[in-house]
Design a protein around this motif. Structure first.
Motif, PDB file in Angstrom:
ATOM      1  N   LEU A 131      49.717  -1.322   5.754  1.00 22.41           N
ATOM      2  CA  LEU A 131      49.481  -2.769   6.433  1.00 22.41           C
ATOM      3  C   LEU A 131      48.658  -2.427   8.257  1.00 22.41           C
ATOM      4  CD1 LEU A 131      52.898  -4.816   6.243  1.00 22.41           C
ATOM      5  CD2 LEU A 131      50.597  -4.729   4.706  1.00 22.41           C
ATOM      6  N   SER A 132      48.312  -3.422   8.580  1.00 19.35           N
ATOM      7  CA  SER A 132      47.008  -2.850   9.587  1.00 19.35           C
ATOM      8  C   SER A 132      47.242  -4.991  10.813  1.00 19.35           C
ATOM      9  CB  SER A 132      45.470  -2.763   9.372  1.00 19.35           C
ATOM     10  OG  SER A 132      44.421  -3.548   8.594  1.00 19.35           O
ATOM     11  N   PRO A 133      47.363  -5.137  11.110  1.00 18.43           N
ATOM     12  CA  PRO A 133      46.554  -3.866  12.466  1.00 18.43           C
ATOM     13  C   PRO A 133      47.755  -2.661  12.792  1.00 18.43           C
ATOM     14  CG  PRO A 133      46.491  -5.321  13.918  1.00 18.43           C
ATOM     15  CD  PRO A 133      46.957  -6.294  12.376  1.00 18.43           C
ATOM     16  N   LYS A 134      47.535  -1.531  13.480  1.00 20.79           N
ATOM     17  CA  LYS A 134      48.544  -0.836  14.038  1.00 20.79           C
ATOM     18  C   LYS A 134      48.418  -1.422  15.209  1.00 20.79           C
ATOM     19  CE  LYS A 134      47.567   0.833  10.076  1.00 20.79           C
ATOM     20  NZ  LYS A 134      49.270   0.953   8.369  1.00 20.79           N
ATOM     21  N   PRO A 135      49.927  -0.643  15.804  1.00 22.06           N
ATOM     22  CA  PRO A 135      50.741  -0.227  14.677  1.00 22.06           C
ATOM     23  C   PRO A 135      51.865  -1.015  14.285  1.00 22.06           C
ATOM     24  CG  PRO A 135      51.611  -0.486  17.401  1.00 22.06           C
ATOM     25  CD  PRO A 135      50.333  -0.533  17.562  1.00 22.06           C
ATOM     26  N   THR A 136      52.154  -0.546  13.132  1.00 24.18           N
ATOM     27  CA  THR A 136      52.945  -1.570  12.519  1.00 24.18           C
ATOM     28  C   THR A 136      54.459  -3.193  12.842  1.00 24.18           C
ATOM     29  OG1 THR A 136      53.970  -0.915  11.237  1.00 24.18           O
ATOM     30  CG2 THR A 136      51.501  -0.932  10.203  1.00 24.18           C
ATOM     31  N   ARG A 137      55.184  -1.381  13.908  1.00 23.40           N
ATOM     32  CA  ARG A 137      56.243  -2.424  14.391  1.00 23.40           C
ATOM     33  C   ARG A 137      55.992  -3.783  15.653  1.00 23.40           C
ATOM     34  NH1 ARG A 137      53.861   2.191  17.491  1.00 23.40           N
ATOM     35  NH2 ARG A 137      54.374   2.716  19.474  1.00 23.40           N
ATOM     36  N   GLU A 138      54.156  -3.656  15.691  1.00 23.18           N
ATOM     37  CA  GLU A 138      54.167  -5.050  16.597  1.00 23.18           C
ATOM     38  C   GLU A 138      53.734  -6.339  15.596  1.00 23.18           C
ATOM     39  OE1 GLU A 138      51.089  -3.755  19.470  1.00 23.18           O
ATOM     40  OE2 GLU A 138      52.349  -2.281  20.332  1.00 23.18           O
ATOM     41  N   LEU A 139      54.379  -6.120  14.282  1.00 23.10           N
ATOM     42  CA  LEU A 139      53.418  -7.054  13.680  1.00 23.10           C
ATOM     43  C   LEU A 139      55.404  -7.633  12.948  1.00 23.10           C
ATOM     44  CD1 LEU A 139      51.515  -5.072  10.962  1.00 23.10           C
ATOM     45  CD2 LEU A 139      51.247  -6.520  12.905  1.00 23.10           C
ATOM     46  N   ASN A 140      55.043  -8.843  13.775  1.00 27.95           N
ATOM     47  CA  ASN A 140      56.241  -9.463  12.490  1.00 27.95           C
ATOM     48  C   ASN A 140      57.036  -9.798  11.110  1.00 27.95           C
ATOM     49  OD1 ASN A 140      55.399 -12.190  12.049  1.00 27.95           O
ATOM     50  ND2 ASN A 140      55.142 -12.980  14.217  1.00 27.95           N
ATOM     51  N   PHE A 141      57.701  -9.939  11.036  1.00 25.40           N
ATOM     52  CA  PHE A 141      58.214 -10.421   9.237  1.00 25.40           C
ATOM     53  C   PHE A 141      58.100 -11.565   9.133  1.00 25.40           C
ATOM     54  CE2 PHE A 141      60.836 -10.547   6.138  1.00 25.40           C
ATOM     55  CZ  PHE A 141      60.642  -9.983   5.134  1.00 25.40           C
ATOM     56  N   TYR A 142      57.317 -12.505   8.363  1.00 28.16           N
ATOM     57  CA  TYR A 142      56.859 -13.589   7.776  1.00 28.16           C
ATOM     58  C   TYR A 142      57.282 -13.358   6.001  1.00 28.16           C
ATOM     59  CZ  TYR A 142      54.459 -18.005   7.012  1.00 28.16           C
ATOM     60  OH  TYR A 142      54.744 -19.371   6.684  1.00 28.16           O
ATOM     61  N   VAL A 143      57.947 -14.647   5.796  1.00 28.31           N
ATOM     62  CA  VAL A 143      58.244 -15.079   4.564  1.00 28.31           C
ATOM     63  C   VAL A 143      58.107 -17.307   4.496  1.00 28.31           C
ATOM     64  CG1 VAL A 143      59.346 -12.856   3.699  1.00 28.31           C
ATOM     65  CG2 VAL A 143      60.534 -14.834   4.512  1.00 28.31           C
ATOM     66  N   SER A 144      58.105 -17.411   3.244  1.00 28.19           N
ATOM     67  CA  SER A 144      57.641 -18.538   2.736  1.00 28.19           C
ATOM     68  C   SER A 144      58.146 -18.977   1.749  1.00 28.19           C
ATOM     69  CB  SER A 144      56.710 -19.523   3.796  1.00 28.19           C
ATOM     70  OG  SER A 144      55.283 -18.890   2.868  1.00 28.19           O
ATOM     71  N   THR A 145      58.929 -20.398   1.876  1.00 21.48           N
ATOM     72  CA  THR A 145      58.878 -20.781   0.696  1.00 21.48           C
ATOM     73  C   THR A 145      57.462 -21.984   0.453  1.00 21.48           C
ATOM     74  OG1 THR A 145      60.605 -19.531  -0.668  1.00 21.48           O
ATOM     75  CG2 THR A 145      60.281 -22.234  -1.119  1.00 21.48           C
ATOM     76  N   THR A 146      57.541 -22.967  -0.825  1.00 21.25           N
ATOM     77  CA  THR A 146      56.869 -24.466  -0.395  1.00 21.25           C
ATOM     78  C   THR A 146      57.469 -25.173  -2.203  1.00 21.25           C
ATOM     79  OG1 THR A 146      54.585 -22.738  -0.519  1.00 21.25           O
ATOM     80  CG2 THR A 146      54.256 -25.223  -1.445  1.00 21.25           C
ATOM     81  N   ILE A 147      57.884 -26.282  -1.414  1.00 21.58           N
ATOM     82  CA  ILE A 147      59.008 -26.669  -2.230  1.00 21.58           C
ATOM     83  C   ILE A 147      58.400 -28.574  -2.168  1.00 21.58           C
ATOM     84  CG2 ILE A 147      60.342 -27.194  -0.622  1.00 21.58           C
ATOM     85  CD1 ILE A 147      62.601 -27.494  -3.138  1.00 21.58           C
ATOM     86  N   GLU A 148      57.812 -29.341  -3.829  1.00 21.98           N
ATOM     87  CA  GLU A 148      57.540 -29.982  -4.504  1.00 21.98           C
ATOM     88  C   GLU A 148      58.241 -31.972  -3.431  1.00 21.98           C
ATOM     89  OE1 GLU A 148      54.562 -33.225  -4.086  1.00 21.98           O
ATOM     90  OE2 GLU A 148      54.080 -30.857  -3.987  1.00 21.98           O
ATOM     91  N   ILE A 149      58.940 -32.032  -2.766  1.00 22.62           N
ATOM     92  CA  ILE A 149      60.081 -33.518  -2.392  1.00 22.62           C
ATOM     93  C   ILE A 149      59.386 -34.420  -3.134  1.00 22.62           C
ATOM     94  CG2 ILE A 149      61.416 -34.651  -1.361  1.00 22.62           C
ATOM     95  CD1 ILE A 149      61.722 -31.299  -1.253  1.00 22.62           C
ATOM     96  N   ASN A 150      59.890 -34.657  -4.669  1.00 22.78           N
ATOM     97  CA  ASN A 150      58.892 -35.964  -5.682  1.00 22.78           C
ATOM     98  C   ASN A 150      60.369 -36.205  -6.409  1.00 22.78           C
ATOM     99  OD1 ASN A 150      58.201 -37.616  -6.821  1.00 22.78           O
ATOM    100  ND2 ASN A 150      56.139 -36.105  -6.875  1.00 22.78           N
TER     101      ASN A 150
END
Length: 967
Positions: A131-150
């Motif tokens: 992963l980049s850019p370095k240093p990777t300790r300055e990158l945050n952790f991110y996840v997402s989920t997409t859902i269809e409300i119907n």
């Protein structure tokens, strides 16, 4: 209780989270967000983050992560997202210095739509290699989920990922991870790789610099020594395989779990996970793949699972699946027992599951088995032992039992002939299940296997009704129109089941619910009252003395009375110019030689032929045409593309019986015995009209002797094929039909190149079209008809006469690169030299055609031919804007055709402009642009129209005229 946060409180929490992240950091190894709908009446969801924390180097940060913030917004990333705090509900140590942390909150969506639920936390580990850019300790952790409300999708839960991403990878050894995604609703799951992200604006993610792990350092080898090392995900199974790591260190990857229902993508989960690669003086254990299984509901499954370790290490065999969780499936849940857990070298477990009717669904259930090794007794320093794993997945499909006892009885009905169908009470009385009744017009066989449920496509059955699963009867009167007399109707029934967890009141509740095996057939077995062609086989190949034998089945009728067959032939597989070639008188005596005709003096080398049979019976003392058969063509064998040391063959037959999904036979002439053909292959063909085979010279059929040859350039080889087919109708004999093609002699080299065809476009008669202006109102109904001639010679040389296909290219505008829009192939034979480009919104465009020979060589393009439109724009000379909804606006008559843009201006009698518009339909209501009503009178207009053309700049036309405004 979790709640939405005010901006001031949120800002404080975010500042504290940021400061804590800077102090603690480096604790998030992996995670994903899942969601579960709680109510059918309101879109209320339980949202869960499952996070995997580093308990060795990031324990302080893990201790402080008592809550997370969900951002909930639309999937496009526009607008301000809702912020929702979710407290930590659980924290469990799951091994490898990792804890599993569960954060849960409840949220009610305000409206339908596609939503993104995301979460970001500082920070990732330092020194992540890919992963980049370095240093990777300055990158945050991110996840997402997409859902269809119907509401149309009903209740929905995202898949849950049952396998924790905590296993260690070893340098030089294959690494595998499978998330063991389990969808309790029975939705279809697919997988794909994704680029790891960090948080961006409005809850959206921003891609990080990413390299696939196998490309981060110089590529090495696979575990077996092949080059280079590989990395990827199986889109169907979800297996992530890295074969094999080269450099120790941290790597992060991300992948998406897609959720599909009835062909629609209704959600997707991102899992971001870390792979830790270490040097391990240890060989991974091995667990062999397990064969997928299909079982009838009610079957008790006992599946043995074995794992081994060649180093004699201790083994721990475990399993994860939604089948072990009573919140995800109805009882009975499954179990997994290992009698010799911790044994050295080899371990065996038993998976047990008592299936039931509640477990029937379309998608298979997946069960993941994982074996992990551990230091054996006497290992010098057990703390330095690197545990390695292997895993495999068992897929189990549960289908509904076969309905039994289907029978029919003729009944009196006001509509005409009708049948009352009855069957036994069905074994699986699942609420909401439906019994579907199917009917065909003849007795019909279908393939039967434990994994073939429902009615296979192409089997001629059509659905005629549905009843609740507790019903045992159905009246077929053809929808109130009565059945046709004398038809051998065939019936079968199939049971459709609701999707697991779905309510019968939900929209689409049967999607994904699975089905039963089809019942046995009930067929009326009425006599076949018309002749049926069973054979059109080529006996001899010649330009003038070719022979084809045509056979048919005698209709069921009383013997003695005079009858007559009249046989017709047309040239070409789909030829329609039929000529009568034989009249055969008969009295329908069984065994008489009156159901065969040998057709001679044909050019079977160049042509295929099409046949039909008319049947005459005696009525009132006169021979009267009673019926005719379906048409049936001869088998046509042609050369297909192949490498220089191979011969490619393809063959077709347009016949009323089914030649697909059977074993066809290929024969090659033995050059040492001219005229003798040796069977060289039995070819398993699929469900298609075009069958093919590549001959590399090897004789793959030994029963009649092995005659191998070496395919060499410019040498000629002769072939014929024998198709094997059936009507799949127990009343038609013989049940298996064999028919030969003509003999085809070809070489493996391409000595004559194909020439460019000569293309023409049928001219447009614009005057005629303008007489029918309503034709322009269909904006997707235009057709360009192309035809071409393939020359015998061009530029002083012969053209390859053996053309296998034509390719049609199209460009919307002159000067654009044309794209391939169609390939014209056989069947039918001979090859067509015309094409209709249908469904166009405009006639304008440019075309060329190429020819492709039997070796796949494509000619140069034909002449390019462009066509323009027939523009039409007609304006009236009076309108009455008086509010009576009749002729209230000034607009074009009929439909304005092919207008790209226009500029319309209206003037009063003194030349002052009073109205202007760029609306293609004008829609002038008799007012100025400012909305002031204009007086009745005569007004003058100017309109400049830019019509669509094959030229990008279009065709500009100006019109002037007058209009009378009446009030």
């Amino acid at each position: 209780m979790p709640r939405s946060l005010s901006p001031r409180i949120l800002l404080l929490i975010l500042m504290l989270t940021l400061s804590l992240g800077q102090v603690f950091a480096t604790h998030f190894r992996a995670g994903e967000i899942t969601a579960r709908r709680l109510s059918l009446t309101t879109p209320t969801y339980e949202i869960t983050l499952t996070g995997y924390f580093d308990e060795l180097d990031g324990k302080q940060a893990a201790d402080g992560q008592n809550s997370v913030i969900f951002k909930i917004g639309n999937a496009t990333g526009t607008g301000t997202p809702v912020l929702l705090e979710a407290p930590r509900r659980a924290r469990n140590n799951i091994g490898n210095n990792t804890s599993q942390n569960i954060y849960t909150a409840t949220y009610t969506f305000l409206t339908v739509g596609a939503y993104r639920i995301s979460m970001e936390v500082d920070a990732r580990n330092d020194n992540i290699l890919n992963l980049s850019p370095k240093p990777t300790r300055e990158l945050n952790f991110y996840v997402s989920t997409t859902i269809e409300i119907n509401a149309a999708f009903g209740l929905n839960r995202t898949p849950v990922l049952r396998n924790a991403p905590i296993d260690i990878a070893a340098v030089g050894q294959r690494y595998i991870h499978n998330p063991a995604a389990f969808d309790a609703d029975g939705d279809s799951i697919a997988y794909r790789m994704y680029v790891p992200q960090q948080g961006g604006t409005n809850g959206a993610g921003v891609n990080l610099g990413y390299e696939a792990p196998n490309l981060t350092t110089p590529p090495g080898q696979t575990e077996t020594g092949a080059s280079p090392a590989t990395f990827g995900i199986n889109r169907i199974t979800g297996d992530i395989i890295w074969d094999a790591p080269v450099t120790k260190g941290y790597y992060n990857i991300a992948f998406i779990v897609e959720e599909w229902r009835d062909g629609a993508l209704i959600g997707q989960i991102v899992r971001d996970m870390q792979i830790i690669v270490d040097d391990a003086r240890n060989d991974r254990p091995v667990i062999p793949p397990l064969q997928d299984i299909c079982v009838e509901a009610g079957t008790l499954i006992n599946q043995k699972v074995n794992a081994t370790d060649k180093n004699g290490d201790k083994l721990n065999l475990t399993s994860v699946s939604g089948l072990y969780d009573a919140t995800l499936i109805k009882p009975a849940i499954a179990s997994f027992a290992v009698a010799n857990q911790g044994a050295q070298s080899s371990v065996t477990g038993t998976f047990t599951w008592q299936t039931s009717c509640d477990h029937i669904r379309l998608e298979p259930y997946n069960v993941l088995f994982k074996v992990e090794d551990a230091a054996p007794p006497g290992y010098p320093n057990p703390s330095l032992f690197r545990k390695l794993v292997d895993m495999t997945t068992l897929n189990i499909r549960v289908y509904g039992p076969k309905p039994t006892g289907l029978r029919g009885t003729p009944v009196t009905d006001p509509s005409g002939p009708a049948y009352r169908l009855n069957w036994d009470a069905y074994k699986c009385q699942v609420t909401g299940a439906k019994i579907v009744i199917y009917r065909a017009d003849h007795c019909t066989d279908i393939p039967e296997d434990v994994c073939i449920t429902g009615i296979p496509a192409g089997s001629d059955y059509e659905e005629i009704g549905r009843v609740d699963v507790n019903q045992t009867t159905f009246l077929d009167n053809n929808g109130g129109e009565g059945l046709r007399p004398g038809v051998s109707y065939s019936y079968r029934i199939v049971v459709l089941f609701p999707r697991p967890g779905a309510s019968p009141g939900e929209p689409g509740y049967l999607f994904g619910g699975g089905e039963s095996v089809a019942s046995a057939e009930f067929c009326l077995n009425l006599p076949v009252i018309r002749p049926v062609i069973t054979n059109v086989t080529v006996d001899s190949t010649s330009t003038t003395k070719g022979v084809i034998t045509v056979k048919w089945m005698r209709p069921a009728a009383a013997t003695g009375l005079p009858a007559q067959y009249r046989l017709f032939r047309a040239t070409g597989q789909s030829g329609t110019a039929f000529t009568q070639i034989a009249t055969i008188n008969t009295n329908l005596t069984p065994g008489a030689a009156d159901t065969i005709f040998v057709d001679r003096t044909l050019n079977t080398e160049a042509n295929a032929y099409n046949y039909k049979l008319e049947y005459y019976t005696t009525q009132n003392g006169q021979l009267t045409r009673f019926d005719e058969s379906e048409t049936a063509s001869s088998v046509r064998l042609e050369q297909a593309a192949a490498q220089p040391d191979q011969i490619g063959l393809k063959w077709t037959a347009l016949v009323p019986w089914d030649n697909s999904n059977r074993i066809h036979r290929v024969y090659r002439e033995d050059k040492t015995k001219p005229g003798t053909f040796n069977r060289i292959a039995e070819v398993a063909v699929g469900a298609t009209q075009i069958f093919s085979y590549l001959d590399d010279g090897t004789d793959k059929y030994a029963a009649d002797g092995t005659v191998n040859v070496t395919i060499v350039k410019d040498s000629t080889y002769c072939y014929k094929v024998e198709t094997v087919g059936s009507y799949n109708n127990s009343q038609i004999k013989p049940s298996v039909l064999y028919n030969f093609s003509q003999i085809l002699c070809v070489s493996s080299s391409d000595t004559i190149r194909p020439c460019p065809p000569v293309l023409t476009l049928d001219p447009l008669n614009c005057d005629s079209l303008r007489q029918h202006p309503g034709a322009f109102c269909t904006t997707t109904g235009f057709t360009n008809h192309l035809s071409w001639i393939y020359p015998k010679q061009a530029d002083g040389r012969d053209c390859d006469p053996l053309i296998n296909a034509y390719r049609v290219y199209y460009a919307r505008y002159e000067g654009d690169a044309p794209t391939l829009i169609a390939t014209v192939t056989t069947p039918p034979s001979p090859l067509k030299t015309a094409f209709d480009h249908e469904g166009l919104t405009s006639f304008a465009g440019c075309y060329y055609v190429t020819a492709v020979n039997r070796f796949g060589s494509e000619s140069a393009p034909s002449n390019t031919t462009c066509r323009d439109n027939c523009p039409m724009y007609v304006l009236p000379n009076v309108f009455t804007p008086n509010g009576d909804n009749k002729n209230d606006t000034f607009q074009p008559l009929e439909c304005p055709a092919f207008v790209q843009s226009l500029e319309f201006r209206i003037f009063n009698r003194w030349g002052a402009e009073v109205f202007s518009t760029r609306d293609v339909n004008i829609n002038w209501d008799g007012k100025t642009n400012g909305g002031k009503e204009l007086a009745a009178g005569q007004y003058y207009y100017e309109v400049t129209i830019n019509f669509e053309s094959f030229k990008k700049e279009g065709v500009e036309t100006s019109m002037k005229g007058w209009v009378q405004l009446l009030r």
